[in-house]
Scaffold this motif. Structure first.
Motif, PDB file in Angstrom:
ATOM      1  N   SER A  88       3.210  10.683  10.852  1.00 49.53           N
ATOM      2  CA  SER A  88       3.901  10.781   9.563  1.00 49.53           C
ATOM      3  C   SER A  88       3.551   9.536   8.741  1.00 49.53           C
ATOM      4  CB  SER A  88       5.411  10.857   9.774  1.00 49.53           C
ATOM      5  OG  SER A  88       5.885   9.614  10.287  1.00 49.53           O
ATOM      6  N   ALA A  89       3.929   9.538   7.475  1.00 50.37           N
ATOM      7  CA  ALA A  89       3.691   8.358   6.633  1.00 50.37           C
ATOM      8  C   ALA A  89       4.407   7.142   7.203  1.00 50.37           C
ATOM      9  CB  ALA A  89       4.146   8.634   5.204  1.00 50.37           C
ATOM     10  N   GLU A  90       5.613   7.337   7.712  1.00 50.90           N
ATOM     11  CA  GLU A  90       6.368   6.219   8.290  1.00 50.90           C
ATOM     12  C   GLU A  90       5.678   5.684   9.545  1.00 50.90           C
ATOM     13  OE1 GLU A  90      10.796   5.192  10.114  1.00 50.90           O
ATOM     14  OE2 GLU A  90      10.428   7.161   9.236  1.00 50.90           O
ATOM     15  N   GLN A  91       5.236   6.581  10.417  1.00 47.95           N
ATOM     16  CA  GLN A  91       4.544   6.146  11.633  1.00 47.95           C
ATOM     17  C   GLN A  91       3.227   5.441  11.290  1.00 47.95           C
ATOM     18  OE1 GLN A  91       4.506  10.138  13.241  1.00 47.95           O
ATOM     19  NE2 GLN A  91       5.793   9.498  14.973  1.00 47.95           N
ATOM     20  N   TYR A  92       2.517   5.966  10.289  1.00 47.47           N
ATOM     21  CA  TYR A  92       1.254   5.348   9.890  1.00 47.47           C
ATOM     22  C   TYR A  92       1.485   3.962   9.300  1.00 47.47           C
ATOM     23  CZ  TYR A  92      -3.329   4.633   7.883  1.00 47.47           C
ATOM     24  OH  TYR A  92      -4.558   4.094   7.559  1.00 47.47           O
ATOM     25  N   THR A  93       2.524   3.840   8.480  1.00 43.35           N
ATOM     26  CA  THR A  93       2.876   2.535   7.900  1.00 43.35           C
ATOM     27  C   THR A  93       3.129   1.524   8.999  1.00 43.35           C
ATOM     28  OG1 THR A  93       3.824   3.588   5.946  1.00 43.35           O
ATOM     29  CG2 THR A  93       4.495   1.321   6.397  1.00 43.35           C
ATOM     30  N   ASN A  94       3.872   1.921  10.014  1.00 40.89           N
ATOM     31  CA  ASN A  94       4.149   1.021  11.140  1.00 40.89           C
ATOM     32  C   ASN A  94       2.867   0.640  11.881  1.00 40.89           C
ATOM     33  OD1 ASN A  94       6.904   0.993  10.614  1.00 40.89           O
ATOM     34  ND2 ASN A  94       7.308   2.723  11.971  1.00 40.89           N
ATOM     35  N   LEU A  95       1.924   1.564  11.973  1.00 45.88           N
ATOM     36  CA  LEU A  95       0.653   1.303  12.651  1.00 45.88           C
ATOM     37  C   LEU A  95      -0.167   0.237  11.929  1.00 45.88           C
ATOM     38  CD1 LEU A  95      -1.498   2.253  14.840  1.00 45.88           C
ATOM     39  CD2 LEU A  95      -2.399   3.691  12.998  1.00 45.88           C
ATOM     40  N   VAL A  96      -0.224   0.299  10.612  1.00 49.45           N
ATOM     41  CA  VAL A  96      -1.132  -0.580   9.858  1.00 49.45           C
ATOM     42  C   VAL A  96      -0.482  -1.885   9.393  1.00 49.45           C
ATOM     43  CG1 VAL A  96      -2.615   1.295   9.122  1.00 49.45           C
ATOM     44  CG2 VAL A  96      -0.727   0.621   7.651  1.00 49.45           C
ATOM     45  N   GLN A  97       0.801  -2.055   9.611  1.00 49.57           N
ATOM     46  CA  GLN A  97       1.465  -3.305   9.200  1.00 49.57           C
ATOM     47  C   GLN A  97       1.188  -4.412  10.177  1.00 49.57           C
ATOM     48  OE1 GLN A  97       5.600  -2.314   8.583  1.00 49.57           O
ATOM     49  NE2 GLN A  97       5.239  -2.048   6.410  1.00 49.57           N
ATOM     50  N   MET A 118       0.832  -1.176   0.000  1.00 47.98           N
ATOM     51  CA  MET A 118       0.000   0.000   0.000  1.00 47.98           C
ATOM     52  C   MET A 118       0.876   1.239   0.000  1.00 47.98           C
ATOM     53  SD  MET A 118      -3.225  -0.845   2.417  1.00 47.98           S
ATOM     54  CE  MET A 118      -3.255  -2.573   2.842  1.00 47.98           C
ATOM     55  N   TYR A 119       0.286   2.330  -0.429  1.00 50.19           N
ATOM     56  CA  TYR A 119       1.015   3.574  -0.644  1.00 50.19           C
ATOM     57  C   TYR A 119       0.532   4.638   0.333  1.00 50.19           C
ATOM     58  CZ  TYR A 119       2.315   7.877  -3.053  1.00 50.19           C
ATOM     59  OH  TYR A 119       2.795   9.120  -3.366  1.00 50.19           O
ATOM     60  N   TYR A 120       1.466   5.297   1.025  1.00 52.50           N
ATOM     61  CA  TYR A 120       1.156   6.375   1.965  1.00 52.50           C
ATOM     62  C   TYR A 120       2.044   7.563   1.644  1.00 52.50           C
ATOM     63  CZ  TYR A 120      -0.751   2.244   4.116  1.00 52.50           C
ATOM     64  OH  TYR A 120      -1.422   1.074   4.321  1.00 52.50           O
ATOM     65  N   PRO A 121       1.515   8.545   0.906  1.00 49.38           N
ATOM     66  CA  PRO A 121       2.323   9.704   0.509  1.00 49.38           C
ATOM     67  C   PRO A 121       2.966  10.392   1.709  1.00 49.38           C
ATOM     68  CG  PRO A 121       0.219   9.716  -0.643  1.00 49.38           C
ATOM     69  CD  PRO A 121       0.139   8.631   0.396  1.00 49.38           C
ATOM     70  N   LYS A 164      -4.719   7.779  13.593  1.00 54.68           N
ATOM     71  CA  LYS A 164      -4.833   6.367  13.959  1.00 54.68           C
ATOM     72  C   LYS A 164      -6.168   5.794  13.475  1.00 54.68           C
ATOM     73  CE  LYS A 164      -6.419   7.526  18.627  1.00 54.68           C
ATOM     74  NZ  LYS A 164      -7.786   7.671  18.238  1.00 54.68           N
ATOM     75  N   ASP A 165      -7.120   6.685  13.134  1.00 57.76           N
ATOM     76  CA  ASP A 165      -8.429   6.254  12.628  1.00 57.76           C
ATOM     77  C   ASP A 165      -8.469   6.187  11.105  1.00 57.76           C
ATOM     78  OD1 ASP A 165      -9.731   6.109  15.212  1.00 57.76           O
ATOM     79  OD2 ASP A 165      -9.567   8.290  15.236  1.00 57.76           O
TER      80      ASP A 165
END
Length: 124
Positions: free
Chosen positions: A115-124, A1-4, A11-12
């Motif tokens: 951030s995109a990096e923090q969000y990526t870590n959240l959803v992985q 998945m892509y997170y610009p 978190k929601d």
């Protein structure tokens, strides 16, 4: 998945694009994939004032309905009218299909956003 990386996330699973005192708000690629085929968006009227983390609308998919949470307090100054007739655009292009444009309260506090990096870590 892509997170610009130029966007902020909640978190929601909402994304935020800041432009001065304005913010465009939509849902992430992760959110639209989890929801499945989006068939309807219930979003606020113009000039509606919404507090931070309050529900500002819903996304209805074939299998479920999900609340949308306001990432930054402010006043709705524009809604994406294309989504009224074609809500499936959120599935096709979640980052090009913003839902609302908000004039945010100043000063803008983004410390609770990801951030995109923090969000990526959240959803992985």
């Amino acid at each position: 998945m892509y997170y610009p990386t130029h966007l902020l996330y909640t978190k929601d699973h909402e994304w935020i694009k800041l432009d001065g005192e304005f913010a465009f708000i939509g849902i992430s690629d992760f959110a639209q994939k989890e929801l499945g085929d989006i068939v309807f968006l219930d979003i606020p009227s113009l000039n509606t004032v919404v507090e931070n983390e309050a529900v500002f609308g819903t996304v209805e998919a074939v299998k479920t309905v999900s609340d949308l949470f306001m990432p930054l307090a402010g006043k709705v100054i524009e809604v994406n009218t294309l989504l009224e007739k074609s809500p499936e655009l959120v599935n096709k292009d979640p980052y090009g299909s913003w839902i609302i444009k908000v004039q945010v309260n100043l000063p803008i506090d983004t410390t609770h956003l990801l951030s995109a990096e923090q969000y990526t870590n959240l959803v992985q």
